[in-house]
Design an enzyme around this catalytic site. Structure first.
Site, PDB file in Angstrom:
ATOM      1  N   HIS A  39     -12.822  -3.394   0.967  1.00 41.04           N
ATOM      2  CA  HIS A  39     -11.943  -4.549   1.136  1.00 41.04           C
ATOM      3  C   HIS A  39     -10.804  -4.289   2.116  1.00 41.04           C
ATOM      4  CE1 HIS A  39      -8.215  -3.699  -1.335  1.00 41.04           C
ATOM      5  NE2 HIS A  39      -8.999  -2.722  -1.752  1.00 41.04           N
ATOM      6  N   CYS A  54      -0.476  -1.327  -4.708  1.00 41.75           N
ATOM      7  CA  CYS A  54      -0.720  -0.609  -5.956  1.00 41.75           C
ATOM      8  C   CYS A  54       0.584  -0.271  -6.678  1.00 41.75           C
ATOM      9  CB  CYS A  54      -1.501   0.671  -5.681  1.00 41.75           C
ATOM     10  SG  CYS A  54      -3.079   0.371  -4.883  1.00 41.75           S
ATOM     11  N   ASN A 108      -0.749   4.376   3.948  1.00 49.99           N
ATOM     12  CA  ASN A 108      -0.874   2.965   3.608  1.00 49.99           C
ATOM     13  C   ASN A 108       0.423   2.173   3.733  1.00 49.99           C
ATOM     14  OD1 ASN A 108      -0.456   4.830   1.347  1.00 49.99           O
ATOM     15  ND2 ASN A 108      -0.173   2.990   0.108  1.00 49.99           N
ATOM     16  N   GLN A 167      -7.197   3.533   4.650  1.00 51.60           N
ATOM     17  CA  GLN A 167      -6.533   2.681   5.627  1.00 51.60           C
ATOM     18  C   GLN A 167      -7.104   2.830   7.039  1.00 51.60           C
ATOM     19  OE1 GLN A 167      -4.178   0.351   5.123  1.00 51.60           O
ATOM     20  NE2 GLN A 167      -4.145   0.711   2.921  1.00 51.60           N
ATOM     21  N   SER A 218     -12.604   2.262   1.239  1.00 54.15           N
ATOM     22  CA  SER A 218     -12.720   1.075   0.399  1.00 54.15           C
ATOM     23  C   SER A 218     -13.052  -0.130   1.261  1.00 54.15           C
ATOM     24  CB  SER A 218     -11.399   0.843  -0.352  1.00 54.15           C
ATOM     25  OG  SER A 218     -11.545  -0.170  -1.324  1.00 54.15           O
ATOM     26  N   THR A 227     -25.980   0.076 -12.743  1.00 55.65           N
ATOM     27  CA  THR A 227     -26.580  -0.857 -11.791  1.00 55.65           C
ATOM     28  C   THR A 227     -25.673  -1.057 -10.588  1.00 55.65           C
ATOM     29  OG1 THR A 227     -27.697  -2.014 -13.599  1.00 55.65           O
ATOM     30  CG2 THR A 227     -27.492  -3.200 -11.506  1.00 55.65           C
ATOM     31  N   GLY A 251     -11.716   3.017  -3.225  1.00 58.50           N
ATOM     32  CA  GLY A 251     -11.102   4.271  -2.800  1.00 58.50           C
ATOM     33  C   GLY A 251     -10.495   5.071  -3.933  1.00 58.50           C
ATOM     34  N   SER A 252      -9.877   4.393  -4.887  1.00 61.87           N
ATOM     35  CA  SER A 252      -9.230   5.109  -5.997  1.00 61.87           C
ATOM     36  C   SER A 252     -10.254   5.883  -6.816  1.00 61.87           C
ATOM     37  CB  SER A 252      -8.461   4.135  -6.895  1.00 61.87           C
ATOM     38  OG  SER A 252      -7.324   3.626  -6.231  1.00 61.87           O
TER      39      SER A 252
END
Length: 379
Positions: free
Chosen positions: A199, A323, A149, A177, A197, A235, A69-70
């Site tokens: 994860h 973060c 978040n 989120q 994101s 890649t 996401g960042s």
């Protein structure tokens, strides 16, 4: 160990893990190679792109995979300003955005780009009228997160987006989120860009994506080869991308049932804590928030002390965004709600996920109350 910090990261789902494994072992080909091993990898990437697109109401060609996401947030903010290079640029965002938005905006200000940081109300909501009032003739871009978040508050993105599209202003939402946890449809939200994101929705770390409307262009993120429509050379992380596709597909399919379970867990936790600690309070919107997230404040105790004692009891919660961990400064999100520094430092965030149980929620509540009593008795 009871993990109740799913806003920081989530356990990869069994299905996503199973589907990604072959691309780390037997089917490890480069997706840009023209022989069969590479073609299989390319097909797997495109299958994941289709899964992600379907989950948010987009077209596969509108999805670009990133490292998270960042990276997606950085690409949008920096890319849009390049589109309008040489023009007088004004950007609107909110005071409670993730640092991957706020810190880019601060960097852009050093390049003479004007930024308005909208305040939120005591519930953490960005008011639509405030967005409308902030728009200027030179406003080119607006970025407002879909769900916060730290407090889980869900923003009125659809209303904001509808207004901005009527004005021809580009609109981005950081949905890191939200995706995989609440319904997300880019058409109903009226956004030009959306970042997420994997994860955070039970995929693997190191993979994210940016939705970019086909009607809008952006400068390349990484120059080099033709990967990711030529926008992001290098890649592809095939295994991570495959996991993202199956994780988002699985979460969307189970979303309603999971949300009901998570809401019940949060309600149980808050109710049991209030029985023993009546003056506990919820930071943010008590109703309009992510189903599994709640941010609680406690009078006269340190959130960090609570977190540390809970860790010893086998419970993982947080005091702020992952973060921003290790920073002694109070949460910028909580301060934006109008609470004092002391109140902000008393907060902990509980964020349940699909693998938590109601029994775990009951234990978390009991452990928090015991930790609170221990700290108070030592004062």
């Amino acid at each position: 160990m009871i993990y109740a910090d799913n806003a920081a990261t989530t356990k990869i789902s069994d299905k996503a893990f199973e589907k990604m494994l072959p691309f780390l072992q037997e089917q490890y080909g480069n997706a840009s190679s023209q022989y069969s091993l590479g073609i299989k990898a390319k097909r797997a990437v495109e299958q994941a792109r289709k899964q992600v697109a379907e989950a948010i109401g987009a077209q596969p060609a509108e999805i670009t995979f990133t490292s998270g996401g960042s990276e997606a947030n950085n690409w949008v903010l920096q890319g849009v300003t390049k589109l309008f290079k040489g023009e007088d640029i004004h950007i609107i965002t909110s005071s409670i955005e993730h640092h991957s938005v706020l810190n880019v905006c601060r960097a852009l200000e050093t390049e003479n780009i004007k930024v308005t940081y909208l305040q939120v109300n005591k519930n953490g909501l960005v008011l639509v009228d405030d967005v409308i009032s902030a728009v200027k003739p030179n406003t080119k871009f607006v970025s407002i997160m879909l769900a916060n978040n730290e407090i889980g508050t869900i923003q009125p993105i659809a209303e904001i987006g509808k207004y901005l599209h009527g004005k021809g202003i580009l609109f981005h939402t950081d949905a890191v989120q939200a995706v995989g946890h609440i319904p997300v449809d880019i058409n109903k939200l009226h956004v030009d860009f959306l970042s997420a994101s994997a994860h955070k929705f039970n995929g693997a770390k190191g993979t994210g994506f940016l939705y970019k409307s086909a009607s809008v262009d952006l400068p390349n993120l990484v120059f080099g080869g033709k990967q990711e429509h030529g926008y992001r050379a290098g890649t592809e992380n095939v295994a991570g991308i495959v996991a993202a596709g199956y994780a988002i597909e699985e979460n969307v399919k189970e979303m309603r049932k999971t949300a009901e379970r998570l809401q019940a867990m949060v309600q149980t936790t808050v109710s049991e804590i209030r029985e023993r600690i009546p003056d506990v309070w919820i930071n943010g919107n008590a109703e309009l928030r992510l189903p599994g997230t709640v941010n609680l404040g406690f009078n006269g105790v340190s959130g960090e002390s609570l977190m540390n004692i809970l860790d010893l009891k086998g419970v993982c919660v947080s005091t702020s965004s992952a973060c921003n961990s290790g920073n002694d400064e109070p949460s910028h999100v909580l301060l934006a709600l109008g609470v004092s520094e002391e109140q902000a430092k008393s907060a902990i965030r509980i964020s349940y996920g699909k693998y938590n149980t109601i029994e775990e929620a009951e234990y978390v509540a009991s452990a928090i109350c015991d930790a609170y009593s221990k700290i108070k008795s030592a004062i």
